[in-house]
Structure formats: C-alpha cells, structure tokens
Motif scaffolding. Structure first.
Motif, PDB file in Angstrom:
ATOM      1  N   ARG A 229      -9.527   7.496  56.147  1.00 60.92           N
ATOM      2  CA  ARG A 229     -10.245   8.066  54.996  1.00 60.92           C
ATOM      3  C   ARG A 229      -9.295   9.000  54.247  1.00 60.92           C
ATOM      4  O   ARG A 229      -8.730   9.917  54.853  1.00 60.92           O
ATOM      5  N   VAL A 230      -9.116   8.743  52.980  1.00 61.75           N
ATOM      6  CA  VAL A 230      -8.218   9.572  52.168  1.00 61.75           C
ATOM      7  C   VAL A 230      -9.015  10.166  51.014  1.00 61.75           C
ATOM      8  O   VAL A 230      -9.601   9.432  50.208  1.00 61.75           O
ATOM      9  N   GLY A 231      -9.031  11.473  50.930  1.00 58.69           N
ATOM     10  CA  GLY A 231      -9.744  12.140  49.843  1.00 58.69           C
ATOM     11  C   GLY A 231      -8.902  12.198  48.573  1.00 58.69           C
ATOM     12  O   GLY A 231      -7.688  11.965  48.585  1.00 58.69           O
ATOM     13  N   ASP A 232      -9.553  12.504  47.469  1.00 58.10           N
ATOM     14  CA  ASP A 232      -8.822  12.733  46.217  1.00 58.10           C
ATOM     15  C   ASP A 232      -7.931  13.957  46.376  1.00 58.10           C
ATOM     16  O   ASP A 232      -8.225  14.869  47.156  1.00 58.10           O
ATOM     17  N   SER A 233      -6.845  13.982  45.616  1.00 56.40           N
ATOM     18  CA  SER A 233      -5.962  15.143  45.681  1.00 56.40           C
ATOM     19  C   SER A 233      -6.639  16.362  45.068  1.00 56.40           C
ATOM     20  O   SER A 233      -7.615  16.250  44.302  1.00 56.40           O
ATOM     21  N   GLU A 234      -6.116  17.522  45.408  1.00 58.15           N
ATOM     22  CA  GLU A 234      -6.551  18.734  44.714  1.00 58.15           C
ATOM     23  C   GLU A 234      -6.166  18.606  43.234  1.00 58.15           C
ATOM     24  O   GLU A 234      -5.161  17.975  42.895  1.00 58.15           O
ATOM     25  N   PRO A 235      -6.951  19.182  42.327  1.00 59.86           N
ATOM     26  CA  PRO A 235      -6.642  19.046  40.899  1.00 59.86           C
ATOM     27  C   PRO A 235      -5.336  19.743  40.533  1.00 59.86           C
ATOM     28  O   PRO A 235      -4.913  20.698  41.188  1.00 59.86           O
ATOM     29  N   SER A 236      -4.710  19.235  39.494  1.00 61.30           N
ATOM     30  CA  SER A 236      -3.456  19.812  39.008  1.00 61.30           C
ATOM     31  C   SER A 236      -3.451  19.773  37.486  1.00 61.30           C
ATOM     32  O   SER A 236      -3.990  18.847  36.875  1.00 61.30           O
ATOM     33  N   GLU A 237      -2.828  20.762  36.902  1.00 59.67           N
ATOM     34  CA  GLU A 237      -2.630  20.773  35.448  1.00 59.67           C
ATOM     35  C   GLU A 237      -1.149  20.656  35.095  1.00 59.67           C
ATOM     36  O   GLU A 237      -0.755  20.959  33.965  1.00 59.67           O
ATOM     37  N   ASN A 238      -0.347  20.220  36.051  1.00 55.28           N
ATOM     38  CA  ASN A 238       1.082  20.007  35.785  1.00 55.28           C
ATOM     39  C   ASN A 238       1.250  18.606  35.184  1.00 55.28           C
ATOM     40  O   ASN A 238       1.763  17.689  35.817  1.00 55.28           O
ATOM     41  N   LEU A 239       0.800  18.477  33.939  1.00 53.64           N
ATOM     42  CA  LEU A 239       0.644  17.179  33.299  1.00 53.64           C
ATOM     43  C   LEU A 239       1.429  17.124  32.001  1.00 53.64           C
ATOM     44  O   LEU A 239       1.821  18.153  31.437  1.00 53.64           O
ATOM     45  N   LEU A 240       1.620  15.913  31.515  1.00 55.40           N
ATOM     46  CA  LEU A 240       2.127  15.750  30.160  1.00 55.40           C
ATOM     47  C   LEU A 240       1.791  14.361  29.671  1.00 55.40           C
ATOM     48  O   LEU A 240       1.529  13.450  30.461  1.00 55.40           O
ATOM     49  N   LEU A 241       1.755  14.231  28.347  1.00 48.94           N
ATOM     50  CA  LEU A 241       1.570  12.927  27.729  1.00 48.94           C
ATOM     51  C   LEU A 241       2.936  12.296  27.543  1.00 48.94           C
ATOM     52  O   LEU A 241       3.883  12.944  27.092  1.00 48.94           O
TER      53      LEU A 241
ATOM     54  N   SER B  12     -11.769  15.739  36.946  1.00 47.25           N
ATOM     55  CA  SER B  12     -13.019  16.416  37.296  1.00 47.25           C
ATOM     56  C   SER B  12     -13.091  17.678  36.445  1.00 47.25           C
ATOM     57  O   SER B  12     -12.146  17.999  35.705  1.00 47.25           O
ATOM     58  N   PRO B  13     -14.186  18.448  36.524  1.00 46.55           N
ATOM     59  CA  PRO B  13     -14.240  19.712  35.776  1.00 46.55           C
ATOM     60  C   PRO B  13     -13.120  20.680  36.157  1.00 46.55           C
ATOM     61  O   PRO B  13     -12.799  21.587  35.381  1.00 46.55           O
ATOM     62  N   LEU B  14     -12.500  20.482  37.335  1.00 43.09           N
ATOM     63  CA  LEU B  14     -11.431  21.381  37.780  1.00 43.09           C
ATOM     64  C   LEU B  14     -10.042  20.925  37.344  1.00 43.09           C
ATOM     65  O   LEU B  14      -9.079  21.677  37.469  1.00 43.09           O
ATOM     66  N   GLY B  15      -9.928  19.687  36.857  1.00 41.96           N
ATOM     67  CA  GLY B  15      -8.623  19.223  36.414  1.00 41.96           C
ATOM     68  C   GLY B  15      -8.362  17.787  36.820  1.00 41.96           C
ATOM     69  O   GLY B  15      -9.193  17.121  37.452  1.00 41.96           O
TER      70      GLY B  15
END
Length: 376
Positions: free
Chosen positions: A209-221, A120-123
């Motif tokens: 009902r399960v919502g999407d997780s909060e956005p995170s930028e703890n990512l890697l390729l 999303s725009p937030l991550g």
C-alpha cells in the motif's frame, strides 16, 4: 507479532516529474507575467466580472478566435493596467523561460493549454498509485528474469523455453495488447493466474500500500519537447505543471505481511519484502538508465548525460538508495518491460521526451528520482 510493516518512502527528484490528471487549463485561464517569470492562474468567471461591457466583448471575441488571441487579449489587459486582475487570481506558479517563450511566440495553431499536477487543498502531490506502478513494473522484471523462461502468447500467456546461461528471457507478445491481455500477462508472472482467468485475491501487490506524497509547492510550469535524432519532432510541444528537479517528497509505504501467511484465507501468491522491492528497483531502473545513457551519448544529449551521471554517483554513495522512474514521459523502456520484448516491440524507441528547453536535445529527462525506504 505485527503483520503490518510501515516505511517512509523518501524521494529526491533528479529530473522534473509530471503526473497527469486528465484536466487542462486553457489559454484563457492564465496570464503570463514575464517580468516575474510567473503565471497567474485565473478564475475566468471572476475576471469577466472585473471587465467593463466593452472589455468583456473584446475578451470573449478573442477567446472565440483561438488560444493565441485569448492570450494576446489577456496580455493587453495586463499591460494597459486598466484592469487589476488580482481578485481573479487563484494562485501563482513559477514558469521556465522555455514555457514563457512558447506562449509568447505561439502560432495561431498552438493549443497553449497546460496540464496540471494532482492537487489537494494543501498543494500538489505525487499519487501513490503512480509510485506503486513503478514498483510493480520493477517487480515484474525481477520475476521474469528470475524465472529464466521465455513468455509466449498462444491464445493465452504461458511460460516457454528455458534461457541459456546469463541470457535474459524474451516476451513474445501478440500484435496488439488489450488491457485484458496485459492483465493476463501480469497474472502469469505474479502467479495469480487460474484456468478460469485470474484470482485477484492472490495478487502479491495487495500486500503493498503506497499513500500519496505529502503536498509540495516546489513547482514550476515547463515545456516538454520530443527529441528525435533527425529533428522530426522538434515542433511537438506539451505544456505542463511539474515538480522541480531537487524536490524532496515523502510518502508512506505499508506492507501487509499477514496476507502472505499460509493460514490467511486471502493468501497472496508470494511475499514481498521492503528489501527485495528496493533490490528489484535497483536492478531494473539501473538497466533502464544505462540504455538511456547510451542513447544520450550517441545523440549528444548533454543535459540528460549529467542526470544519469548524478544518478550513478548517488547510487554508489548510498547502498540503501534505489532509482525510480515515475510519471509522464518515463517512456516505453521504463513502463512496458521493453528490455525483454521480442521483435519490433523490443526495439529501442527512437524518441525521448525532455523538459525545460526550447530545444528538446538540451532538456532534462523526465521522471527520475532517488528513493530510500526508512522504517517508521
């Protein structure tokens, strides 16, 4: 009395997780900065605007010749410092050395596209549908085992013989399973099948009902490889964006308990409580992990063994915690109730997907997480 219960689902990842979107970033849309161990995601159109006519022609010719040449052209522009790509950079992502080396040492036949996470725009986020799918699979397992009867397909799904003692029931599927057949199986097990087909109003997971997780930028390729005991799949490579090991995510889980009340016009087939859902996940995914651990011991997958040991330790230390396996690479053992399938379908898979190493034998198993449900 409230007919809506709300919980905070807390996840801590013990293995990297990737959930696909159906999209892929081609080799001409990113640039590897090996010195920073980063990948620069580029706006290819904006990049062209930054190039001189001669550079544009050379770049487009390289793209036409394939992914490897496209990457070499981008690297040449980057290393020469004749062009500053900064205005074309959309974002930067950390990359494992395994990812960088795969791109750097690619053959002419390599695709070099990588699969992104939902964003999303937030991550980047973990879709609620992926979490709910993992919960549903565990609940199906629980229902079949508790019923204590085999399941067979004879023109339609039906309950078969009672099993003896502590034996598990067996599922006897047809040779091929279409989407409609799979849905019919779930309808039988979850008790929303009818003589005419299925009554989706009675599907008990309408309560969940399960919502999407909060956005995170703890990512890697990262690089995903496929381990085969005889090394037959060592050259199979998938590049993907992932949540890192150790990432903590939160999502909201709501139980609409009113849908299980007899007086409700859309009453579901049976109630589901948060505690029972956690117990089902603990029962099912611990069994899956035990089978995976046996495979890892047999084949010397030491990084995987460390993951399963950590999973066991965490579960022993926290009685409220339960395991989940989510996303790409979870495997047939996790997502298809292979523990209960009869015949060839029930045989243990011969391969395992792992991430983070040039050798699939040394990679992390995908999808494992420790979860907790806390009342809001």
């Amino acid at each position: 009395m409230s007919f809506l219960e709300s919980y905070r689902l807390e996840l801590e990842l013990l293995g990297p997780i990737h959930v696909g979107t159906g999209e892929a970033f081609p080799a001409y849309s990113y640039l590897v900065d090996e010195a920073q161990k980063e990948v620069l995601i580029l706006d290819a159109g904006r990049l062209l605007e930054l190039l001189s006519p001669e550079q544009q022609e050379n770049y487009l010719q390289a793209v036409a010749q394939g992914p490897k040449r496209a990457q070499q052209s981008l690297q040449s522009l980057w290393n020469s410092r004749l062009v500053d790509p900064t205005p074309a950079i959309l974002r930067r992502l950390s990359a494992t050395q395994a990812f960088i080396n795969t791109v750097k040492n690619a053959t002419d036949a390599a695709g070099l596209e990588f699969r992104p996470l939902p964003r999303s725009p937030l991550g980047a986020y973990l879709p609620g549908s992926s979490i709910k799918g993992a919960l549903r699979t565990a609940w199906l397992f629980k229902r079949v085992v508790r019923q204590g009867q085999d399941i067979e397909y004879k023109g339609r799904w039906q309950w078969g013989q009672k099993v003896q003692g502590d034996e598990w029931p067996l599922i006897q599927p047809p040779r091929s399973i279409s989407t409609n057949l799979a849905q019919g199986f779930e309808a039988l097990v979850l008790d929303y099948a009818t003589e005419r087909g299925t009554n989706l109003h009675r599907d008990p997971f309408r309560q969940v009902r399960v919502g999407d997780s909060e956005p995170s930028e703890n990512l890697l390729l990262n690089r995903i490889g496929v381990f085969h005991p005889k090394g037959q799949m060592d050259q199979t490579v998938i590049l993907a964006e992932m949540f890192r090991v150790g990432t903590k995510l939160q999502a909201t889980l709501r139980l609409h308990t009113g849908l299980a009340r007899q007086s409700h016009k859309d009453t579901v087939s049976h109630p589901i409580s948060a505690q029972a859902l956690a117990e089902a996940c603990r029962e099912y995914y611990q069994e899956v992990a035990a089978r995976e651990e046996e495979f890892a011991k047999k084949n010397g997958l030491n990084t995987a063994l460390q993951t399963y040991k950590k999973l066991e330790q965490r579960l022993q230390a926290d009685p409220q915690a339960f395991p989940l396996r989510i996303g790409f690479g979870s495997g047939r053992m996790s997502i298809r109730l292979a523990l209960l399938l009869d015949g060839e379908e029930g045989q243990e898979p011969k391969t395992r997907k792992t991430a983070g190493s040039a050798s699939p034998k040394d990679g992390f198993p995908l999808g494992w997480a420790i979860a907790r449900l806390e009342p809001h």
